[in-house]
Design an enzyme around this catalytic site. Structure first.
Site, PDB file in Angstrom:
ATOM      1  NE  ARG A 147      -3.862  -2.257   0.259  1.00  0.00           N
ATOM      2  CZ  ARG A 147      -4.969  -2.278   0.985  1.00  0.00           C
ATOM      3  NH1 ARG A 147      -5.301  -1.265   1.737  1.00  0.00           N
ATOM      4  NH2 ARG A 147      -5.753  -3.337   0.958  1.00  0.00           N
ATOM      5  CG  HIS A 176      -2.254  -1.903   5.953  1.00  0.00           C
ATOM      6  ND1 HIS A 176      -3.626  -1.869   6.055  1.00  0.00           N
ATOM      7  CD2 HIS A 176      -1.920  -0.955   5.039  1.00  0.00           C
ATOM      8  CE1 HIS A 176      -4.110  -0.941   5.240  1.00  0.00           C
ATOM      9  NE2 HIS A 176      -3.094  -0.373   4.604  1.00  0.00           N
ATOM     10  CB  CYS A 270      -7.593  -2.142  11.244  1.00  0.00           C
ATOM     11  SG  CYS A 270      -6.385  -3.300  10.611  1.00  0.00           S
TER      12      CYS A 270
HETATM   13  N1  ARG Z   1     -10.421  -3.414   3.929  1.00  0.00           N
HETATM   14  C1  ARG Z   1      -9.396  -2.527   4.384  1.00  0.00           C
HETATM   15  C2  ARG Z   1      -8.329  -2.383   3.331  1.00  0.00           C
HETATM   16  O1  ARG Z   1      -7.984  -3.371   2.719  1.00  0.00           O
HETATM   17  C3  ARG Z   1      -8.811  -3.005   5.672  1.00  0.00           C
HETATM   18  C4  ARG Z   1      -7.869  -2.027   6.291  1.00  0.00           C
HETATM   19  C5  ARG Z   1      -7.254  -2.543   7.540  1.00  0.00           C
HETATM   20  N2  ARG Z   1      -6.568  -1.534   8.216  1.00  0.00           N
HETATM   21  C6  ARG Z   1      -5.328  -1.649   8.736  1.00  0.00           C
HETATM   22  N3  ARG Z   1      -4.890  -0.652   9.430  1.00  0.00           N
HETATM   23  N4  ARG Z   1      -4.600  -2.689   8.511  1.00  0.00           N
HETATM   24  O2  ARG Z   1      -7.824  -1.326   3.074  1.00  0.00           O
END
Ligand code: ARG
Length: 277
Positions: A147, A176, A270
């Site tokens: 990401r 993440h 999250c």
């Molecule tokens: N569905 C979200 C995504 O894929 C989940 C985010 C999870 N957040 C985190 N801080 N790991 O972006």
């Protein structure tokens, strides 16, 4: 297991959360999301509310962000920004489906009078940044690979004036940083080595020789996606093994059930952004 008698001291935290009122799995941007699996939004709200209550009962302050229709992942408030020493480094989401969340977070911080620095680079806030205030004088750990992009690490360092250590994530299930690594107190972390490149594992071992090392079961149960106040470690109830490990080290595990939100690929951390003055 040997029980070590450490004096763990909790520190009061200020958090930001956002109710999963509009939570759904409408698109799949990580391997945990299955658009055909039913989601019970009402149950998600109940479980999320227990998490919020748990934090308040531990003495922490929880601010709330207003959820917006059409932003089903907004419950994952950790992704909206990264705050260190009273400065907010804004997020810029990789996926178009989540892009508008960044604006909601910016509006919150600006309305509260925080110093806000808008990003030019792609980064998903505390999802990919962690802060360890007493490690090496205050260290930011940053993930990349899925990401957040590497240039954002340099941008965060310039915005926040703290050294940023870049760590490469290599397993798409752990997309993440905050699903593979967490600060358990002001100086130490827990992490799952397999989520990182061999070189990044070496960097973590050098910087954190006393880190708690998590195993496969811990990471698959979303156990690393935790928040700790230095004593109380709030973590997914499925992560019983990790809870035991932390208990033996003098921490106080506080399990919470978040099965519905797991369908979105997230758990405790999250859902929570930390506001650091
Ligand atoms: N569905 C979200 C995504 O894929 C989940 C985010 C999870 N957040 C985190 N801080 N790991 O972006």
């Amino acid at each position: 297991m040997v029980t070590v008698n450490h004096q763990r001291v909790p520190r009061k935290r200020t958090y930001l959360m956002c109710s999963p009122e509009h939570f759904a799995v409408e698109y799949a941007i990580n391997p945990w999301m299955d658009v055909t699996a039913p989601v019970d939004a009402e149950l998600a709200v109940k479980q999320w509310d227990r998490l919020r209550e748990t934090l308040v009962n531990l003495g922490h302050e929880v601010h709330l962000l207003t959820p917006e229709r059409g932003l089903p992942d907004m419950v994952f408030a950790a992704n909206g920004a990264f705050v260190v020493d009273g400065t907010v480094y804004g997020a810029r989401f990789k996926h178009e489906q989540r892009a508008a969340e960044a604006e909601a977070h910016r509006a919150f911080y600006e309305s509260q009078g925080w110093r806000f620095i808008a990003p030019s680079e792609t980064n998903e806030g505390e999802g990919d940044f962690a802060y360890v205030p007493e490690a090496h004088g205050g260290l930011i750990l940053a993930g990349h690979g899925f990401r957040t992009e590497i240039p954002a690490h340099a941008e965060a360092q310039e915005a926040l004036g703290r050294p940023v250590i870049s760590l490469r994530l290599v397993d798409p299930r752990f997309y993440h940083l905050d699903v593979a690594l967490a600060a358990i107190d002001d100086a130490n972390i827990v992490y799952f080595p397999g989520a990182f490149s061999a070189a990044s594992q070496k960097v973590l071992a050098q910087l954190f020789p006393d880190a708690v090392v998590a195993d496969d079961a811990d990471v698959m149960a979303f156990g690393l996606n935790l928040v700790s106040d230095g004593l109380n470690v709030v973590l997914n109830s499925e992560a019983a093994g990790l809870a035991e490990k932390l208990k033996a080290l003098g921490y106080h595990p506080v399990p919470v059930e978040l099965a519905e939100l797991k369908k979105g690929g997230g758990s405790v951390k999250c859902c929570i952004a930390e506001l650091r003055r």
